[in-house]
Structure formats: structure tokens, C-alpha cells
Motif scaffolding. Structure first.
Motif, PDB file in Angstrom:
ATOM      1  N   VAL A  30      36.445  29.202  19.528  1.00 27.28           N
ATOM      2  CA  VAL A  30      35.263  29.878  19.010  1.00 27.28           C
ATOM      3  C   VAL A  30      35.696  30.842  17.923  1.00 27.28           C
ATOM      4  CG1 VAL A  30      33.899  29.717  21.127  1.00 27.28           C
ATOM      5  CG2 VAL A  30      35.436  31.624  20.830  1.00 27.28           C
ATOM      6  N   SER A  31      34.783  31.153  17.045  1.00 27.99           N
ATOM      7  CA  SER A  31      35.056  32.165  16.036  1.00 27.99           C
ATOM      8  C   SER A  31      34.965  33.540  16.676  1.00 27.99           C
ATOM      9  CB  SER A  31      34.035  32.058  14.900  1.00 27.99           C
ATOM     10  OG  SER A  31      32.746  32.343  15.399  1.00 27.99           O
ATOM     11  N   ARG A  32      35.469  34.561  15.967  1.00 24.26           N
ATOM     12  CA  ARG A  32      35.378  35.920  16.501  1.00 24.26           C
ATOM     13  C   ARG A  32      33.928  36.286  16.784  1.00 24.26           C
ATOM     14  NH1 ARG A  32      38.503  40.357  16.594  1.00 24.26           N
ATOM     15  NH2 ARG A  32      40.153  39.251  15.484  1.00 24.26           N
ATOM     16  N   ARG A  33      33.018  35.914  15.834  1.00 24.74           N
ATOM     17  CA  ARG A  33      31.605  36.221  16.023  1.00 24.74           C
ATOM     18  C   ARG A  33      31.066  35.515  17.269  1.00 24.74           C
ATOM     19  NH1 ARG A  33      29.701  33.718  11.886  1.00 24.74           N
ATOM     20  NH2 ARG A  33      30.739  35.190  10.499  1.00 24.74           N
ATOM     21  N   GLY A  34      31.421  34.258  17.398  1.00 26.48           N
ATOM     22  CA  GLY A  34      30.941  33.497  18.538  1.00 26.48           C
ATOM     23  C   GLY A  34      31.516  34.010  19.842  1.00 26.48           C
ATOM     24  N   PHE A  35      32.777  34.468  19.807  1.00 27.35           N
ATOM     25  CA  PHE A  35      33.404  34.985  21.012  1.00 27.35           C
ATOM     26  C   PHE A  35      32.675  36.225  21.519  1.00 27.35           C
ATOM     27  CE2 PHE A  35      36.528  37.911  22.885  1.00 27.35           C
ATOM     28  CZ  PHE A  35      36.911  37.164  23.981  1.00 27.35           C
ATOM     29  N   GLY A  38      44.307  24.397  24.893  1.00 30.95           N
ATOM     30  CA  GLY A  38      44.058  23.188  24.112  1.00 30.95           C
ATOM     31  C   GLY A  38      43.976  23.481  22.626  1.00 30.95           C
ATOM     32  N   GLY A  39      43.730  22.433  21.851  1.00 29.94           N
ATOM     33  CA  GLY A  39      43.698  22.557  20.401  1.00 29.94           C
ATOM     34  C   GLY A  39      42.394  23.099  19.874  1.00 29.94           C
ATOM     35  N   VAL A  40      42.381  23.424  18.579  1.00 31.74           N
ATOM     36  CA  VAL A  40      41.185  23.912  17.912  1.00 31.74           C
ATOM     37  C   VAL A  40      40.769  22.911  16.842  1.00 31.74           C
ATOM     38  CG1 VAL A  40      41.800  26.318  18.352  1.00 31.74           C
ATOM     39  CG2 VAL A  40      42.448  25.265  16.175  1.00 31.74           C
ATOM     40  N   GLY A  41      39.555  23.115  16.320  1.00 32.08           N
ATOM     41  CA  GLY A  41      39.024  22.222  15.295  1.00 32.08           C
ATOM     42  C   GLY A  41      38.029  21.234  15.882  1.00 32.08           C
ATOM     43  N   PRO A  42      37.309  20.516  15.031  1.00 28.68           N
ATOM     44  CA  PRO A  42      36.294  19.565  15.504  1.00 28.68           C
ATOM     45  C   PRO A  42      36.844  18.521  16.473  1.00 28.68           C
ATOM     46  CG  PRO A  42      36.070  19.919  13.145  1.00 28.68           C
ATOM     47  CD  PRO A  42      37.341  20.599  13.557  1.00 28.68           C
ATOM     48  N   ALA A  46      52.946  29.214  23.928  1.00 26.45           N
ATOM     49  CA  ALA A  46      51.802  28.785  23.120  1.00 26.45           C
ATOM     50  C   ALA A  46      51.282  29.913  22.243  1.00 26.45           C
ATOM     51  CB  ALA A  46      50.677  28.297  24.023  1.00 26.45           C
ATOM     52  N   VAL A  47      50.840  29.550  21.048  1.00 30.51           N
ATOM     53  CA  VAL A  47      50.132  30.476  20.165  1.00 30.51           C
ATOM     54  C   VAL A  47      48.641  30.297  20.424  1.00 30.51           C
ATOM     55  CG1 VAL A  47      49.662  31.164  17.792  1.00 30.51           C
ATOM     56  CG2 VAL A  47      51.925  30.297  18.408  1.00 30.51           C
ATOM     57  N   ASP A  48      47.961  31.393  20.676  1.00 29.22           N
ATOM     58  CA  ASP A  48      46.511  31.363  20.858  1.00 29.22           C
ATOM     59  C   ASP A  48      45.871  31.372  19.472  1.00 29.22           C
ATOM     60  OD1 ASP A  48      44.014  31.431  21.970  1.00 29.22           O
ATOM     61  OD2 ASP A  48      44.140  33.499  22.692  1.00 29.22           O
ATOM     62  N   LEU A  49      45.360  30.221  19.054  1.00 33.03           N
ATOM     63  CA  LEU A  49      44.785  30.083  17.714  1.00 33.03           C
ATOM     64  C   LEU A  49      43.318  30.479  17.697  1.00 33.03           C
ATOM     65  CD1 LEU A  49      46.223  26.676  16.457  1.00 33.03           C
ATOM     66  CD2 LEU A  49      46.852  28.959  15.652  1.00 33.03           C
ATOM     67  N   GLY A  50      42.913  31.151  16.637  1.00 37.92           N
ATOM     68  CA  GLY A  50      41.509  31.442  16.392  1.00 37.92           C
ATOM     69  C   GLY A  50      41.028  30.677  15.176  1.00 37.92           C
ATOM     70  N   LEU A  51      39.792  30.246  15.203  1.00 39.10           N
ATOM     71  CA  LEU A  51      39.220  29.464  14.111  1.00 39.10           C
ATOM     72  C   LEU A  51      37.884  30.046  13.699  1.00 39.10           C
ATOM     73  CD1 LEU A  51      39.018  26.869  12.318  1.00 39.10           C
ATOM     74  CD2 LEU A  51      37.932  25.756  14.285  1.00 39.10           C
ATOM     75  N   ASP A  52      37.724  30.319  12.405  1.00 38.70           N
ATOM     76  CA  ASP A  52      36.422  30.692  11.866  1.00 38.70           C
ATOM     77  C   ASP A  52      35.668  29.400  11.606  1.00 38.70           C
ATOM     78  OD1 ASP A  52      34.269  31.299  10.047  1.00 38.70           O
ATOM     79  OD2 ASP A  52      35.238  33.230   9.671  1.00 38.70           O
ATOM     80  N   GLU A  53      34.681  29.126  12.404  1.00 38.27           N
ATOM     81  CA  GLU A  53      33.978  27.844  12.326  1.00 38.27           C
ATOM     82  C   GLU A  53      33.197  27.685  11.029  1.00 38.27           C
ATOM     83  OE1 GLU A  53      31.721  27.945  15.895  1.00 38.27           O
ATOM     84  OE2 GLU A  53      33.405  27.291  17.151  1.00 38.27           O
ATOM     85  N   ASP A  54      32.868  28.795  10.377  1.00 36.51           N
ATOM     86  CA  ASP A  54      32.115  28.710   9.120  1.00 36.51           C
ATOM     87  C   ASP A  54      33.010  28.323   7.943  1.00 36.51           C
ATOM     88  OD1 ASP A  54      29.755  29.469  10.415  1.00 36.51           O
ATOM     89  OD2 ASP A  54      30.188  31.600  10.115  1.00 36.51           O
ATOM     90  N   THR A  55      34.238  28.839   7.921  1.00 37.97           N
ATOM     91  CA  THR A  55      35.123  28.614   6.775  1.00 37.97           C
ATOM     92  C   THR A  55      36.279  27.662   7.072  1.00 37.97           C
ATOM     93  OG1 THR A  55      36.555  30.485   7.332  1.00 37.97           O
ATOM     94  CG2 THR A  55      34.622  30.949   5.957  1.00 37.97           C
ATOM     95  N   GLY A  56      36.554  27.419   8.351  1.00 42.66           N
ATOM     96  CA  GLY A  56      37.698  26.604   8.713  1.00 42.66           C
ATOM     97  C   GLY A  56      39.013  27.350   8.642  1.00 42.66           C
ATOM     98  N   GLU A  57      38.973  28.670   8.454  1.00 45.75           N
ATOM     99  CA  GLU A  57      40.197  29.458   8.331  1.00 45.75           C
ATOM    100  C   GLU A  57      40.791  29.746   9.711  1.00 45.75           C
ATOM    101  OE1 GLU A  57      39.140  32.874   6.050  1.00 45.75           O
ATOM    102  OE2 GLU A  57      38.596  31.699   4.275  1.00 45.75           O
ATOM    103  N   LEU A  58      42.126  29.802   9.744  1.00 45.67           N
ATOM    104  CA  LEU A  58      42.860  29.927  10.994  1.00 45.67           C
ATOM    105  C   LEU A  58      43.572  31.269  11.089  1.00 45.67           C
ATOM    106  CD1 LEU A  58      44.329  26.357  10.803  1.00 45.67           C
ATOM    107  CD2 LEU A  58      42.995  27.171  12.760  1.00 45.67           C
TER     108      LEU A  58
END
Length: 247
Positions: free
Chosen positions: A6-11, A101-105, A181-193
């Protein structure tokens, strides 16, 4: 939480909406993200300096960045297939944790420490004895049987093999635990990691004790424990190491 990226906003929205449920159902706590051993966020940036996006990561390519310290390398990989959450991973001290698990669509982008859990081999500018292999690779299982599998992280120092699609659990060799493991964050609007933290069995203090002098020479800095700061650059392993496939 389900472990979905989830994105920070969504979280923040999710936290607000589920707080009451967790309070009323303690069993839901078992589904919260694993405790991070390091939790300082850092933006992942392209070699050009702009934010790194999902579509910058080619399927099957090795990429490396430093996190959470300026001298501790990590891999970020696009596996090209879903990497779903996994429970029951075990650290060398017996403690268990769950991988998000992984991030992205497609949930195909994952990141792990690039410090092998056996002898702490790691990528250097001169050579990398550990790398991701998208093509089928032969190895010896933990039961000392020959096997062949694609999409593994392989360490040439005595043949430790990890499965990045399943939280980097150990498939073969002497490694006593998965890669942290690295806890990845994803901005769903921009695709930035960005990297949000680490969890699992990190080996940083032992790593610093064993390789401190070497790390200082390689990085040309005196403080090998310096945090990466607000951003950390992601590069191809082939651009970072002169020789990245040695066995």
C-alpha cells in the motif's frame, strides 16, 4: 493487515479503518507486518537521481542498492511472477517471522539484504560472489541432492541458495537462515519505490566486525555505520561490480 502493498496514504487510511477491529479481535494482530529491525525510510533513486519506479526494473536483472547503512548492500529484483506472502520463516536463533511478499501489480518486485547468511559474502566493486540467477541453475539441496531451478539467489562461497519468490528461504547449502528482507513501500499513484525498513535475521553487526576495515577502504568513509539518509541509489549489479558471475 493482509500484507498487500500500500502507499503511505493508503496505509494511514487502512490503519484508521482497522484500529477498532483489531481492538475487538486480538487474533487480527497475528496478521500485522513483521517487526522491523531497522525502520528508517529512504527513497530509492535511479542512477540519474530521479525517483526509481517499478517500470525501471527489468525482469531478471540484478540491481543493488545500499540500505539501511551506506556500506550494507541489498538486492532489488523484478522476478516477473507473483511473490506471495509466506509464513514460518525462521532465523538462526529459532525465532519465526512472516514475509510480506512482493510489491507492484503482479507482486513481482522484491528486495533482500545481499549479505549471505553463511559467510557474509557480499557484492563489492571488484567482485560479487552472490547474485540473482533468472536462468535455471544447478545446486545441491540441504538434503545433499542435486537439483536445478530458475530464479534463485546463489552464493559461490560454498553454494548457499535462496528462493527470492518465497522470502529468500534457504534451498541449499550451509546458510542457517533466509536473507534479511527489505520492507518495500510503493506509491501506487506514481509507481515510485522506497525502503521502509528491514526485517528477518539481519547480520549487520557481525558484518561490520568482520569486514569493517575492508568496508572503510571500499567506501572511502570513516563511519561505516552511517545511515543512507533520505535517498539511496539503485544500480545494475553489472555496473557496480567488475565481475558479478564467478562460478
Amino acid at each position: 493487515m493482509s500484507g498487500d502493498p500500500v502507499s503511505r496514504r493508503g496505509f494511514l487510511k487502512l490503519c484508521a479503518s482497522t484500529g477498532a477491529l483489531v481492538a475487538g479481535s486480538p487474533a487480527l494482530l497475528a496478521r500485522t507486518p513483521p517487526e522491523r529491525s531497522h525502520s528508517t525510510p529512504a527513497r530509492l533513486v535511479h542512477s540519474s537521481g530521479r525517483p526509481l519506479r517499478l517500470d525501471d526494473l527489468e525482469v531478471g536483472e540484478n540491481y543493488v542498492f545500499h540500505y539501511p547503512y551506506v556500506t550494507t548492500p541489498c538486492f532489488i529484483l523484478n522476478l516477473g511472477k507473483p511473490a506471495l506472502p509466506r509464513d514460518g520463516l525462521e532465523m538462526d536463533d529459532g525465532r519465526k517471522y512472516s514475509w510480506r511478499g512482493g510489491v507492484g501489480p503482479q507482486r513481482s518486485v522484491v528486495a533482500f539484504s545481499a549479505i549471505c547468511a553463511h559467510r557474509m559474502s557480499y557484492p563489492t566493486p571488484t567482485v560479487s560472489f552472490i547474485n540473482y540467477r533468472h536462468e535455471p541453475t544447478a545446486y545441491t539441496t540441504r538434503e545433499l541432492k542435486m537439483a536445478r531451478r530458475e530464479q534463485v539467489i546463489y552464493c559461490c562461497s560454498e553454494g548457499s541458495v535462496y528462493d527470492p519468490a518465497e522470502g529468500c528461504r534457504v534451498l541449499g547449502g550451509p546458510a542457517p537462515q533466509p536473507l534479511a528482507a527489505v520492507d518495500l513501500g510503493l506509491d501506487e499513484d506514481t509507481g515510485e519505490l522506497r525502503a521502509l525498513g528491514m526485517y528477518g535475521g539481519d547480520m549487520f553487526e557481525r558484518f561490520f566486525e568482520k569486514f569493517g576495515f575492508q568496508l572503510a577502504l571500499q567506501s572511502e568513509i570513516s563511519d561505516i555505520r552511517a545511515p543512507v539518509g533520505e535517498a539511496t541509489q539503485v544500480v545494475r549489479l553489472s555496473d557496480y561490480s567488475s565481475n558479478s558471475n564467478v562460478c
